[in-house]
Write an enzyme that holds these catalytic residues in place. Structure first.
Site, mmCIF file in Angstrom:
data_model
loop_
_atom_site.group_PDB
_atom_site.id
_atom_site.type_symbol
_atom_site.label_atom_id
_atom_site.label_comp_id
_atom_site.label_asym_id
_atom_site.label_seq_id
_atom_site.Cartn_x
_atom_site.Cartn_y
_atom_site.Cartn_z
ATOM 1 N N SER A 1 -8.277 -1.254 -1.491
ATOM 2 C CA SER A 1 -9.031 -2.309 -0.811
ATOM 3 C C SER A 1 -10.464 -2.500 -1.283
ATOM 4 C CB SER A 1 -9.030 -2.064 0.703
ATOM 5 O OG SER A 1 -9.676 -0.848 1.011
ATOM 6 N N LYS B 1 -13.855 -0.831 9.407
ATOM 7 C CA LYS B 1 -14.699 -1.133 8.257
ATOM 8 C C LYS B 1 -15.900 -1.983 8.659
ATOM 9 C CE LYS B 1 -10.995 -0.689 4.865
ATOM 10 N NZ LYS B 1 -10.219 -1.317 3.784
#
EC number: 3.4.21.53
Length: 361
Positions: A259, A304
């Site tokens: 990612s 995140k």
């Protein structure tokens, strides 16, 4: 003795009670209670639960340094000064969690519990999972480099990334050989290799022209057969790579998964072009990227964003597939920018740096 007179008769006093042997009922109750509490404490402190804990992980500025070196370094090519931050975000995964540990992490509000089987398949060791994550991270770096340099119109080439044993390709090709022609057709992208094999069948003999260490070679091979495919099987995984005289190094350890690709690609674009792509702002984000620059959805975006906000970011780049989830968990003051491909991210950052607008979730 005089009749009619009451007479006192001396009697021996009753014998004293014999002392009780053993513990009283109250003592037994106390002992049993303490034993139960101790057993529960040991169970809660040492017994492992079939869950993992997920939470905000470390962040890394892809324009900055780690351990004294650039996270993204370009060797052999002119680069330009950058400013602000392009921060990649991660999710921490805590395995081997005790019952009390799991409860403590959950109560903290910063972590969530998920079934361990979602991250570790039955019979799969932690080392195997770690190796898979490292491989995904390395692949994301390669894809980010190709996507960024392709966006900047650098030339591309096709290489043999992986070769299957006991196949036609294994008899002549080696990893990293550059593919020039397949079945008499010139190839400039990995898709060209697949197209050149569409009209073939198992047993066909085709020619391969390739380059190894600047030496051009040609060979003839016999295509094989593989399950679920009617066309001939060559046994090579072709990948696009940048055909440039410089090298890009990405230096991060103890990070896994794909990612970070979007942020790596943006950092490469920023370093190879004049000006500050982010306008000097603190921008964070996430997103898997392929070599065509398409940005895919990822997991753990809520964690995140928390890590990004705590690190000072005010803008967060969100893969389009994560927008709905991101809106539900966005920290206060965090601007969410919707991204479908690398071009979107670059254009949005350029617009924001000039005080303009950008697509939002």
């Amino acid at each position: 003795m005089t009749e009619g007179t009451d007479t006192a008769v001396d009697q021996a006093p009753p014998p004293p009670h014999a002392p009780r042997r053993g513990l009283t009922r109250r003592t037994w109750t106390l002992v049993v209670s303490l034993t139960v509490v101790l057993a529960l404490g040991l169970l809660g402190g040492f017994a492992r639960v079939p869950y993992v804990a997920l939470g905000p992980g470390p962040t890394y500025d892809t324009l900055g340094q780690v351990n004294g070196g650039d996270v993204v370094k370009v060797d052999g090519q002119e680069t330009f000064p950058t400013g602000g931050h392009l921060t990649m975000t991660t999710v921490s995964l805590t395995d081997d969690v005790s019952l009390f540990g799991a409860l403590g992490l959950w109560i903290s509000g910063r972590y969530a519990l998920a079934p361990r089987e979602e991250f570790f398949r039955p019979g799969e060791s932690e080392q195997q999972v770690r190796d898979q994550n490292v491989k995904a991270f390395q692949d994301s770096q390669s894809s980010a480099e190709v996507a960024a340099l392709s966006y900047l119109d650098y030339p591309m080439k096709v290489v043999a990334a992986e070769i299957t044993n006991d196949t036609a390709a294994a008899t002549v090709l080696e990893p990293d050989d550059r593919l020039l022609e397949v079945n008499g057709k010139q190839v400039t992208t990995a898709d060209d290799v697949r197209a050149a094999l569409e009209s073939t069948k198992p047993g066909d003999r085709i020619s391969l022209t390739f380059e190894r260490k600047s030496e051009r070679r040609t060979a003839t091979v016999t295509l094989g057969r593989t399950d679920g495919r009617e066309t001939g099987f060559l046994g090579v995984l072709p990948l696009d790579r940048a055909d440039v005289p410089f090298e890009i190094k990405i230096s991060l350890t103890d990070v896994g998964g794909p990612s970070a690709g979007l942020l790596f690609a943006l950092s490469i674009v920023d370093k190879l072009t004049p000006g500050e792509l982010n306008g000097g702002q603190s921008v964070a984000g996430t997103g898997e990227i392929d070599d065509k620059g398409q940005v895919g959805r990822i997991g753990g975006i809520g964690f995140k964003m928390v890590a990004a906000r705590e690190g000072g970011a005010t803008v967060f780049l969100v893969p389009a597939g994560n927008c709905e989830e991101a809106k539900q968990h966005a920290p206060e003051g965090m601007r969410l920018v919707k991204v479908e491909k690398l071009d979107d991210a670059v254009q949005s950052l350029e617009s924001l740096s000039k005080g303009g607008d950008a697509p939002s979730c």
